[in-house]
Design an enzyme around this catalytic site. Structure first.
Site, PDB file in Angstrom:
ATOM      1  N   SER A 216     -43.690 -30.870 -20.290  1.00 35.34           N
ATOM      2  CA  SER A 216     -43.377 -30.270 -21.362  1.00 35.34           C
ATOM      3  C   SER A 216     -44.104 -29.156 -21.984  1.00 35.34           C
ATOM      4  O   SER A 216     -43.869 -28.019 -22.610  1.00 35.34           O
ATOM      5  CB  SER A 216     -42.881 -31.177 -22.561  1.00 35.34           C
ATOM      6  OG  SER A 216     -42.459 -30.474 -23.667  1.00 35.34           O
ATOM      7  N   TRP A 219     -44.347 -26.203 -19.690  1.00 31.75           N
ATOM      8  CA  TRP A 219     -43.305 -25.248 -19.947  1.00 31.75           C
ATOM      9  C   TRP A 219     -43.394 -24.121 -20.686  1.00 31.75           C
ATOM     10  O   TRP A 219     -42.875 -23.147 -20.869  1.00 31.75           O
ATOM     11  CB  TRP A 219     -41.904 -26.013 -20.279  1.00 31.75           C
ATOM     12  CG  TRP A 219     -40.658 -25.397 -20.550  1.00 31.75           C
ATOM     13  CD1 TRP A 219     -39.897 -25.038 -19.318  1.00 31.75           C
ATOM     14  CD2 TRP A 219     -39.954 -24.673 -21.844  1.00 31.75           C
ATOM     15  NE1 TRP A 219     -38.805 -24.321 -20.164  1.00 31.75           N
ATOM     16  CE2 TRP A 219     -39.009 -24.176 -21.665  1.00 31.75           C
ATOM     17  CE3 TRP A 219     -40.753 -24.802 -23.097  1.00 31.75           C
ATOM     18  CZ2 TRP A 219     -38.281 -23.539 -22.604  1.00 31.75           C
ATOM     19  CZ3 TRP A 219     -39.948 -24.399 -24.131  1.00 31.75           C
ATOM     20  CH2 TRP A 219     -38.672 -23.721 -23.817  1.00 31.75           C
ATOM     21  N   HIS A 220     -44.458 -24.574 -21.838  1.00 34.15           N
ATOM     22  CA  HIS A 220     -44.520 -23.591 -22.918  1.00 34.15           C
ATOM     23  C   HIS A 220     -45.571 -22.554 -22.446  1.00 34.15           C
ATOM     24  O   HIS A 220     -45.524 -21.532 -23.247  1.00 34.15           O
ATOM     25  CB  HIS A 220     -45.144 -24.262 -24.022  1.00 34.15           C
ATOM     26  CG  HIS A 220     -44.259 -25.056 -24.669  1.00 34.15           C
ATOM     27  ND1 HIS A 220     -43.685 -26.539 -24.520  1.00 34.15           N
ATOM     28  CD2 HIS A 220     -43.152 -24.714 -25.949  1.00 34.15           C
ATOM     29  CE1 HIS A 220     -42.764 -26.893 -25.506  1.00 34.15           C
ATOM     30  NE2 HIS A 220     -42.481 -25.788 -26.105  1.00 34.15           N
ATOM     31  N   GLY A 221     -46.377 -22.898 -21.540  1.00 29.80           N
ATOM     32  CA  GLY A 221     -47.290 -21.842 -20.848  1.00 29.80           C
ATOM     33  C   GLY A 221     -48.480 -22.303 -20.150  1.00 29.80           C
ATOM     34  O   GLY A 221     -48.901 -23.616 -20.579  1.00 29.80           O
ATOM     35  N   PHE A 367     -41.745 -17.872 -24.740  1.00 27.73           N
ATOM     36  CA  PHE A 367     -41.766 -19.201 -23.892  1.00 27.73           C
ATOM     37  C   PHE A 367     -40.595 -18.885 -23.001  1.00 27.73           C
ATOM     38  O   PHE A 367     -40.146 -19.627 -22.165  1.00 27.73           O
ATOM     39  CB  PHE A 367     -41.433 -20.391 -24.544  1.00 27.73           C
ATOM     40  CG  PHE A 367     -42.881 -20.773 -25.381  1.00 27.73           C
ATOM     41  CD1 PHE A 367     -44.175 -20.339 -25.053  1.00 27.73           C
ATOM     42  CD2 PHE A 367     -42.817 -21.160 -26.681  1.00 27.73           C
ATOM     43  CE1 PHE A 367     -45.018 -20.594 -25.717  1.00 27.73           C
ATOM     44  CE2 PHE A 367     -43.509 -21.274 -27.613  1.00 27.73           C
ATOM     45  CZ  PHE A 367     -44.897 -20.993 -27.067  1.00 27.73           C
TER      46      PHE A 367
END
Length: 367
Positions: A216, A219-221, A367
């Site tokens: 998680s 996934w954002h960066g 994102f």
């Protein structure tokens, strides 16, 4: 390829432009492929319907992440206008605009200033900066999804819910059932459960929790701050899992003395984790936290030196929480009793206060 036509590029200077919304529609198409593989969904022969499902414009760039089992069949159905359905869509759009324009963009003025000048700020200011960011990212992201869901309803589509008053959660497990629901349920269905979920020994369960939260974060960066944020939330989650309380509070939110205390504690640890999410690097995040722990309270109202929304910002957040409170266990606070009066009031606040807020891009566009 460029060298053939005489243009010489270096990878270090080449700016790669990614397609709009790639992380969201990648997950949508993955869910389609996996559900077809699992025989939960029949493959479609309608290319137009499939392309429309992947590129459905209201939620394309920032969610909610739709499932093929929910959205794709709606393209086969004949849609007829429903006044009540459209009205709920308009109310969601209005509420989403209020969250974004009045709450999120107003908080952003303080957040940007405080985080950029954290080394000169006192402890109270830094605490407020973390709180303001909590409301900024919530207002920004949930505001977008409300607008997307509402727009979908105007077109006759029912999209999946994505937020359910997460800051009234009584533990971190409940928070993640109420925050970015379409992403957390995607991770649960397609990664967590296939890994074994809560089955197996405690070691495997701990592994699965950390895998989910680290993914998680990633996934954002590709930044250590996001990975640390994910790992920190995994640490928050583990006690509930070990005590078999991670499935507690799956019903409606009820307010009592103990429940309110749990909500406050959950909100505090969530704000602490948001510091890592917002900071540009781990060193800045730890420096920010160190300044808070130093408990420097000299000039406690220094944050009021920002030109606009001085003392008005805190009452505005309190007003927002009151609206959220009236909307607990509802789709939006604007539904139910006095819906027209509340809708008109919110529209007036958008017109009066929104013009003074800085126009900011949606956070999740990156994102």
């Amino acid at each position: 390829m460029f060298a053939v036509i005489g243009v010489h590029l270096k990878l270090s200077t080449l700016n790669i432009i990614l397609p709009v919304g790639i992380s969201f529609y990648t997950f949508q198409t993955l869910s389609y492929t996996i559900d077809v593989y699992r025989d939960k969904l029949k493959p479609t022969n309608d290319l137009i319907a499939f392309a429309s499902f992947v590129t459905f414009f209201p939620q394309l760039v920032a969610g909610p992440i739709e499932r093929a089992t929910n959205l794709l069949p709606q393209f086969y159905q004949k849609r007829t206008f429903s006044f009540e359905f459209a009205k709920s869509g308009v109310q969601l759009i209005v509420w989403g605009l209020f969250k974004k324009i009045v709450i999120a963009d107003s908080c952003a003025v303080y957040v940007d200033y405080i985080f950029s000048e954290y080394e000169t700020q006192n402890s109270l200011t830094l605490v407020l900066g973390a709180i303001y960011f909590a409301f900024q990212i919530y207002g920004d992201f949930s505001g977008y999804t409300d607008i997307a869901i509402g727009t979908g309803r105007l077109l006759g589509f029912k999209l999946l819910p994505n937020f359910k008053t997460p800051y009234f959660s009584r533990n971190i497990a409940e928070f993640w059932r109420r925050w970015h629901i379409s992403l957390t349920t995607w991770f649960k269905d397609y990664i967590y459960i296939p890994l074994g979920g809560s089955r197996g020994n405690k070691g495997l369960q701990l592994r699965n929790v950390f895998v989910i939260f680290l993914i998680s974060g990633f996934w954002h960066g590709a930044n250590w701050t996001y990975l640390f944020w994910g790992g920190l939330n995994a640490i928050y989650f583990i006690p509930s899992m070990l005590l078999n309380k991670n499935r507690k509070y799956t019903d409606k939110i009820e307010f009592s003395g103990l429940s309110v205390l749990k909500m406050i504690i959950t909100f505090i640890i969530t704000c602490f984790a948001w510091i890592f999410f917002r900071a540009n690097s781990l060193s800045i995040a730890f420096g920010y936290i160190k300044r808070i722990i130093d408990f420097n309270i000299a000039n406690p109202i220094k944050y009021l030196s920002i030109d606009r929304y001085n003392v008005e910002m805190i009452p505005l957040i309190i007003l927002f929480l009151v609206f959220e409170y009236t909307g607990v266990n509802k789709e939006t606070p604007l539904l139910g009793k006095y819906s027209y009066l509340k809708t008109v009031s919110i529209v007036l606040l958008i017109m009066i206060l929104g013009v003074f807020s800085d126009q900011k891009d949606f956070i999740y566009f990156q994102f």
